[in-house]
Design a protein around this motif. Structure first.
Motif, mmCIF file in Angstrom:
data_model
loop_
_atom_site.group_PDB
_atom_site.id
_atom_site.type_symbol
_atom_site.label_atom_id
_atom_site.label_comp_id
_atom_site.label_asym_id
_atom_site.label_seq_id
_atom_site.Cartn_x
_atom_site.Cartn_y
_atom_site.Cartn_z
ATOM 1 N N ARG A 1 -6.541 -34.477 -18.660
ATOM 2 C CA ARG A 1 -7.123 -35.440 -19.572
ATOM 3 C C ARG A 1 -6.038 -36.010 -20.476
ATOM 4 N NH1 ARG A 1 -12.496 -35.773 -19.684
ATOM 5 N NH2 ARG A 1 -13.684 -34.153 -18.598
ATOM 6 N N ILE A 2 -6.130 -37.321 -20.729
ATOM 7 C CA ILE A 2 -5.147 -37.995 -21.560
ATOM 8 C C ILE A 2 -5.419 -37.653 -23.020
ATOM 9 C CG2 ILE A 2 -4.256 -40.227 -22.304
ATOM 10 C CD1 ILE A 2 -4.997 -41.312 -19.549
ATOM 11 N N VAL A 3 -4.416 -37.095 -23.669
ATOM 12 C CA VAL A 3 -4.521 -36.745 -25.075
ATOM 13 C C VAL A 3 -4.029 -37.899 -25.942
ATOM 14 C CG1 VAL A 3 -3.782 -35.112 -26.859
ATOM 15 C CG2 VAL A 3 -4.241 -34.306 -24.523
ATOM 16 N N CYS B 1 -5.169 -38.919 -16.223
ATOM 17 C CA CYS B 1 -3.972 -39.612 -15.709
ATOM 18 C C CYS B 1 -4.207 -40.152 -14.310
ATOM 19 C CB CYS B 1 -2.774 -38.676 -15.749
ATOM 20 S SG CYS B 1 -2.974 -37.155 -14.771
ATOM 21 N N TYR B 2 -4.938 -39.407 -13.475
ATOM 22 C CA TYR B 2 -5.145 -39.896 -12.106
ATOM 23 C C TYR B 2 -6.107 -41.082 -12.079
ATOM 24 C CZ TYR B 2 -9.135 -36.591 -12.323
ATOM 25 O OH TYR B 2 -10.254 -35.882 -12.683
ATOM 26 N N GLU B 3 -7.081 -41.113 -13.036
ATOM 27 C CA GLU B 3 -7.942 -42.296 -13.125
ATOM 28 C C GLU B 3 -7.144 -43.524 -13.566
ATOM 29 O OE1 GLU B 3 -12.253 -40.276 -14.218
ATOM 30 O OE2 GLU B 3 -10.849 -40.821 -15.836
ATOM 31 N N ALA B 4 -6.141 -43.316 -14.415
ATOM 32 C CA ALA B 4 -5.283 -44.432 -14.831
ATOM 33 C C ALA B 4 -4.523 -45.014 -13.642
ATOM 34 C CB ALA B 4 -4.302 -43.958 -15.904
ATOM 35 N N LEU B 5 -4.308 -44.189 -12.633
ATOM 36 C CA LEU B 5 -3.605 -44.627 -11.429
ATOM 37 C C LEU B 5 -4.580 -44.979 -10.303
ATOM 38 C CD1 LEU B 5 -0.712 -41.996 -11.442
ATOM 39 C CD2 LEU B 5 -0.618 -44.383 -12.181
ATOM 40 N N ARG B 6 -5.828 -45.279 -10.665
ATOM 41 C CA ARG B 6 -6.861 -45.755 -9.748
ATOM 42 C C ARG B 6 -7.267 -44.700 -8.727
ATOM 43 N NH1 ARG B 6 -5.303 -48.879 -13.152
ATOM 44 N NH2 ARG B 6 -5.279 -51.166 -13.014
ATOM 45 N N ARG B 7 -7.259 -43.430 -9.115
ATOM 46 C CA ARG B 7 -7.674 -42.352 -8.219
ATOM 47 C C ARG B 7 -8.908 -41.662 -8.784
ATOM 48 N NH1 ARG B 7 -4.035 -40.879 -4.333
ATOM 49 N NH2 ARG B 7 -1.973 -41.847 -4.465
ATOM 50 N N LEU C 1 5.797 -42.918 -17.906
ATOM 51 C CA LEU C 1 5.354 -43.773 -16.799
ATOM 52 C C LEU C 1 6.094 -45.102 -16.854
ATOM 53 C CD1 LEU C 1 3.265 -43.756 -14.472
ATOM 54 C CD2 LEU C 1 1.699 -44.965 -16.020
ATOM 55 N N ARG C 2 6.665 -45.463 -15.742
ATOM 56 C CA ARG C 2 7.397 -46.734 -15.677
ATOM 57 C C ARG C 2 6.964 -47.515 -14.444
ATOM 58 N NH1 ARG C 2 13.553 -45.850 -15.529
ATOM 59 N NH2 ARG C 2 12.959 -44.205 -14.081
ATOM 60 N N ASN C 3 6.880 -48.826 -14.598
ATOM 61 C CA ASN C 3 6.625 -49.716 -13.454
ATOM 62 C C ASN C 3 7.973 -49.985 -12.782
ATOM 63 O OD1 ASN C 3 6.197 -51.925 -11.725
ATOM 64 N ND2 ASN C 3 4.459 -52.626 -12.944
ATOM 65 N N THR C 4 8.165 -49.368 -11.638
ATOM 66 C CA THR C 4 9.456 -49.456 -10.940
ATOM 67 C C THR C 4 9.382 -50.378 -9.717
ATOM 68 O OG1 THR C 4 8.871 -47.455 -9.724
ATOM 69 C CG2 THR C 4 10.221 -47.177 -11.699
ATOM 70 N N THR C 5 8.400 -51.256 -9.725
ATOM 71 C CA THR C 5 8.242 -52.148 -8.558
ATOM 72 C C THR C 5 9.504 -52.952 -8.303
ATOM 73 O OG1 THR C 5 5.882 -52.328 -9.017
ATOM 74 C CG2 THR C 5 6.844 -53.982 -7.564
#
Length: 589
Positions: free
Chosen positions: A182-184, A202-208, A255-259
């Motif tokens: 859970r995200i604190v 955290c996994y829901e934030a990543l669409r899981r 968390l970083r967007n490394t695209t």
């Protein structure tokens, strides 16, 4: 010229200084030597100098200037020590000499006073000079390669520096989670990166919907170092660095967007693959070019072409069909990966005129049980087809420019080989008309019989005989008769196709071999000759005398008679036509 430059050689007698030097002794001196006077003219030379310079017999050098004989100049050499009055004993001069046989030799020239003359001695340094030149070329090539590698290294370093700069500029998103994922807490960068608020883990934030199967969070809280995991979310790549938090039961996620980073890395990898592939293709082309320059037999070059082409384009099967001097004949073929039946069909396609028309721009054959066979014409230096290349198209279609890189030099090579065969074939032509002779016709007929037997490609024979040639010879002479024969050959040659064969088989008899033609085609050809060609043939035999040329002709195709009987039947039909011609001529006299 300074007098001290012409002082006598050490040890010479006074009489030698006052008179001529003992030139006869030169023949016993093993050192290549020639002697010049004060006008630079050769007054003595030994055989060793003649052999070394390769400039002809000794007599050919006598009286010539040294600079004229050795280096073809009209004035003394720019650095000549004699001209400048420098001491001669310590002087050496380098020369580049072109021998009578056009070979190049590099000589080191020494100067020695000889009475009132000067003795020139030579040593051959050709091997040393060539070795130095070769070493210099190798050094330059190595330097060029080093510069190229350095440039690639700098470009690679610059690209990496660019990526590093982009990474430094990216904002960091920070999340903290408990043992239940859970995200604190989320910072502003994380909220900007993950704008959706409908998630609590955290996994829901990543669409899981559930924790990742390879998620290290279960054990990360007891580890002493961070772990990294990359996720693909809606087409973007997110990299999370998971680090245990010492004063809690949770972990921190950076968390970083490394695209962009990953795309750049992939781009660099693709560029590296492209460079490696380009180098491989270049090496293949260099190897193929070397074989085409040194090999006289085209077949080994063709097999090498197939091996290199398949490696470069990624195909599994390829074939080459090379045409002979006549486009309707195959000189040879080669293949990699095709079975006999497929190769048989490909050759038949090339040989059949009706089907080969669609080969002018390209070829593509779809089959339900195999991949598409793609092909392109091979063109010579004159843009005419000299063959055809086929290959099974791989999953990624072969680039057209890559195909051209291989086909263009190979086509020029085959074209030059065909020109050589045409030159050799001049012995098979009739000297009066330029048409082929009986021997060439026999070989062409054998080729057509083989094509008919293997590929069912038809052919026909037309026999033509000049009417009234004996009368022309008797009344106006054989020279006039030759004019008639030449005129007939010219008109028949203009009326046939490039794939057909015109041969003069007798004094006034011609045979035309029509390829890819049956009886109906042969009859149409005869009709066209009678209507459009023959009425326009007339020859001026003498002043005020014009002879209208007529021919008796007969034809037969393989769809009407067996190959062995074609010439016989066509000949019989020609004689029937000739009998009708003379009968009609007698009726109207």
């Amino acid at each position: 010229m300074h007098s001290d430059a012409l002082s006598p050689i050490a040890g010479s007698s006074r009489s030698d200084q006052e008179g001529d030097a003992p030139f006869a002794a030169l023949e016993y001196v093993r050192t290549p030597m020639l002697v010049i006077d004060t006008d630079y003219r050769v007054i003595a030379v030994n055989r060793y100098a003649v052999e070394l310079t390769g400039l002809g017999a000794p007599g050919a050098l006598m009286g010539k200037t040294c600079f004229g004989a050795l280096v073809s100049r009209t004035a003394p050499c720019d650095q000549c020590p004699i001209e400048r009055g420098r001491p001669l004993a310590s002087i050496e001069h380098s020369l580049k000499v072109v021998t009578a046989g056009k070979a190049i030799r590099y000589l080191k020239e020494g100067f020695t006073p000889w009475g009132k003359a000067v003795a020139l001695t030579f040593s051959d340094v050709t091997r040393e000079i060539l070795a130095l030149q070769k070493a210099d070329r190798a050094r330059k090539e190595a330097l060029a390669k080093k510069m190229l590698l350095e440039r690639l290294r700098k470009e690679d370093a610059a690209e990496k520096a660019k990526i590093s700069g982009l990474l430094d500029a990216l904002p960091d998103a920070l999340l903290t989670i408990d043992r239940n994922y859970r995200i604190v807490h989320m910072n502003s960068a994380a909220r900007n990166m993950l704008p959706d608020v409908g998630f609590s883990t955290c996994y829901e934030a990543l669409r899981r919907r559930e924790p990742c199967a390879s998620c290290p969070a279960e054990g990360v809280f007891t580890l002493t170092e961070s772990l990294k995991v990359t996720h693909l979310v809606d087409g973007d790549y997110y990299t999370e660095s998971i680090t245990p938090v010492d004063d809690s039961n949770g972990a921190a996620i950076l968390l970083r967007n490394t695209t962009r980073e990953i795309q750049l890395i992939e781009k660099i990898r693709e560029q590296q693959k492209t460079i490696a592939k380009s180098n491989e293709i270049l090496a293949s082309l260099v190897r193929l070019g070397g074989a085409m320059r040194t090999e006289e037999d085209p077949e080994p070059v063709t097999h090498l072409f197939l091996d290199l082409f398949l490696s470069a384009c990624g195909a599994t099967s390829a074939a080459l069909v090379v045409f002979d001097k006549r486009a309707s004949s195959v000189w040879f073929s080669a293949q990699r990966g095709f079975d006999d039946s497929t190769m048989h069909e490909l050759i038949k396609t090339c040989l059949s005129e009706r089907r080969s028309r669609r080969l002018e721009q390209g070829f593509r054959s779809e089959a339900p049980t195999r991949s598409a066979i793609v092909g392109l014409p091979i063109r010579g230096s004159d843009e005419q087809q000299v063959g055809y290349a086929f290959w099974v198209e791989p999953e990624d279609p072969v680039d057209g420019q890559l195909v051209s890189l291989f086909l263009e030099p190979f086509g020029a090579f085959i074209h030059s080989q065909l020109l050589m065969r045409l030159l050799q074939e001049k012995a098979n032509t009739d000297p009066l008309t330029g048409a082929y002779n009986r021997g060439y016709l026999s070989n062409a007929l054998e080729e057509e019989r083989a094509k008919y037997a293997l590929y069912e490609i038809p052919y026909a024979i037309v026999v033509a005989d000049v009417n009234g040639l004996k009368q022309v010879n008797d009344q106006h002479g054989h020279e006039a008769g030759d004019k008639v024969i030449i005129a007939v050959a010219a008109q028949l040659g203009a009326a046939i196709r490039a794939t057909d064969v015109l041969a003069r088989t007798g004094g006034d008899e011609f045979v035309v071999l029509l390829t890819n033609a049956g009886q109906a085609d042969a009859e149409s050809f005869l009709a066209r000759l009678r209507q459009n060609v023959l009425p326009g043939i007339s020859v001026d035999l003498a002043e005020g005398v014009t002879w209208p040329v007529t021919l008796s002709m007969g034809a037969c195709g393989v769809d009407e008679a067996p190959p062995a009987d074609l010439t016989k039947i066509a000949d019989e039909r020609m004689y029937e036509a000739k009998s009708k011609h003379y009968a009609a001529e007698a009726r109207y006299r």
